[in-house]
Design an enzyme around this catalytic site. Structure first.
Site, PDB file in Angstrom:
ATOM      1  N   LYS A  90       0.839  -1.196   0.000  1.00  0.00           N
ATOM      2  CA  LYS A  90       0.000   0.000   0.000  1.00  0.00           C
ATOM      3  C   LYS A  90       0.880   1.254   0.000  1.00  0.00           C
ATOM      4  O   LYS A  90       1.767   1.394   0.846  1.00  0.00           O
ATOM      5  CB  LYS A  90      -0.896   0.003   1.244  1.00  0.00           C
ATOM      6  CG  LYS A  90      -1.917  -1.127   1.244  1.00  0.00           C
ATOM      7  CD  LYS A  90      -2.613  -1.250   2.589  1.00  0.00           C
ATOM      8  CE  LYS A  90      -3.646  -0.188   2.812  1.00  0.00           C
ATOM      9  NZ  LYS A  90      -4.367  -0.399   4.111  1.00  0.00           N
TER      10      LYS A  90
HETATM   11  O1  G3P Z   1      -6.639   1.136   5.895  1.00  0.00           O
HETATM   12  C1  G3P Z   1      -7.764   1.937   5.751  1.00  0.00           C
HETATM   13  C2  G3P Z   1      -8.879   1.578   6.639  1.00  0.00           C
HETATM   14  O2  G3P Z   1      -8.472   0.529   7.444  1.00  0.00           O
HETATM   15  C3  G3P Z   1      -9.350   2.710   7.487  1.00  0.00           C
HETATM   16  O3  G3P Z   1     -10.417   2.271   8.251  1.00  0.00           O
HETATM   17  O4  G3P Z   1     -11.999   2.250  10.102  1.00  0.00           O
HETATM   18  O5  G3P Z   1      -9.776   3.391  10.390  1.00  0.00           O
HETATM   19  O6  G3P Z   1     -11.521   4.395   8.947  1.00  0.00           O
HETATM   20  P1  G3P Z   1     -10.956   3.129   9.484  1.00  0.00           P
END
Ligand code: G3P
Length: 229
Positions: A90
């Site tokens: 990533k």
């Molecule tokens: O890697 C991106 C994703 O995991 C973000 O998720 O739940 O932290 O907004 P969140």
């Protein structure tokens, strides 16, 4: 549509794969930090070891210059790829990250463009050779944008242009956001443990099953199943 587990906790990952054939695991530096393991490459190796053959592992670089991002991406690919899982690195869809994506993709790294908060950075990442594009759906909603619409716009623009990249929707808080991605034909979603556990859970369905069991047992005996007859 692929469904991946957005978590780095070994026990949870093992439990999820035991319940359902999910398509892989995604992590980010914050998710890895929550495991408490101060050696993230060690944690990623342990995650890869738990994953079924042919599934996808996504992990993020920390470097900030394009040249260093590429070095880090190649190192992660060398150490974690080449085995039974498919390794994706990533790289954030920032100007420096986009530069790194084009270089890394040319060197054979499977690139996932991450931290996507708009359609244009995603489109540029696809053009630079990224294989997955990860818009942060719920984080966009929190900022007052329509995260699902932005993710679907990315899918439509990239497909219209004929790029290989697929949307890997990320940052979900509920099943409805994920369902909209499936309806639009997006390639993948990655879902945190909490919403993931609830994707197929319905209290009414659980209650209906309990009524079937009660009725059956009243007629045929406590604890009986078809195997007893
Ligand atoms: O890697 C991106 C994703 O995991 C973000 O998720 O739940 O932290 O907004 P969140």
């Amino acid at each position: 549509m692929k469904i991946l587990i957005d978590d780095a906790d070994l026990k949870k990952i093992e439990e999820f794969f035991d319940m359902y054939p999910y398509d892989g695991v995604t992590t980010n530096p914050t998710i890895l930090s929550k495991t408490g393991n101060p050696d993230p490459m060690d944690q990623l190796k342990k995650i890869a070891a738990l994953m079924p053959e042919g599934t996808d592992l996504h992990a993020q670089v920390l470097s900030t210059s394009a040249e260093d991002m590429v070095k880090e991406a190649k190192y992660m690919t060398d150490v974690l790829g080449g085995g039974k899982i498919n390794m994706f690195v990533k790289i954030p869809a920032t100007p420096e990250g986009l530069k790194a994506m084009a270089m890394a993709a040319k060197e054979g790294v499977n690139v996932t463009a991450t931290a996507i908060y708009g359609v244009m950075p995603a489109f540029m990442a696809a053009k630079a050779g990224a294989k997955y594009l990860a818009p942060y759906v719920n984080r966009l909603d929190v900022l007052g944008y329509d995260g699902v619409k932005i993710a679907i716009d990315i899918h439509n623009c990239v497909k219209a242009a004929g790029y290989e990249a697929e949307v890997l929707g990320a940052s979900f808080k509920n099943s409805q956001q994920i369902l909209e991605m499936a309806k639009a034909g997006c390639g993948a979603v990655t879902v945190g443990s909490e919403p993931l556990a609830k994707l197929a859970f319905n209290q009414v369905a659980e209650e209906a099953v309990n009524v079937f069991i009660n009725d059956f047992e009243n007629c045929c005996g406590k604890g009986k199943t078809m195997l007893d007859f």
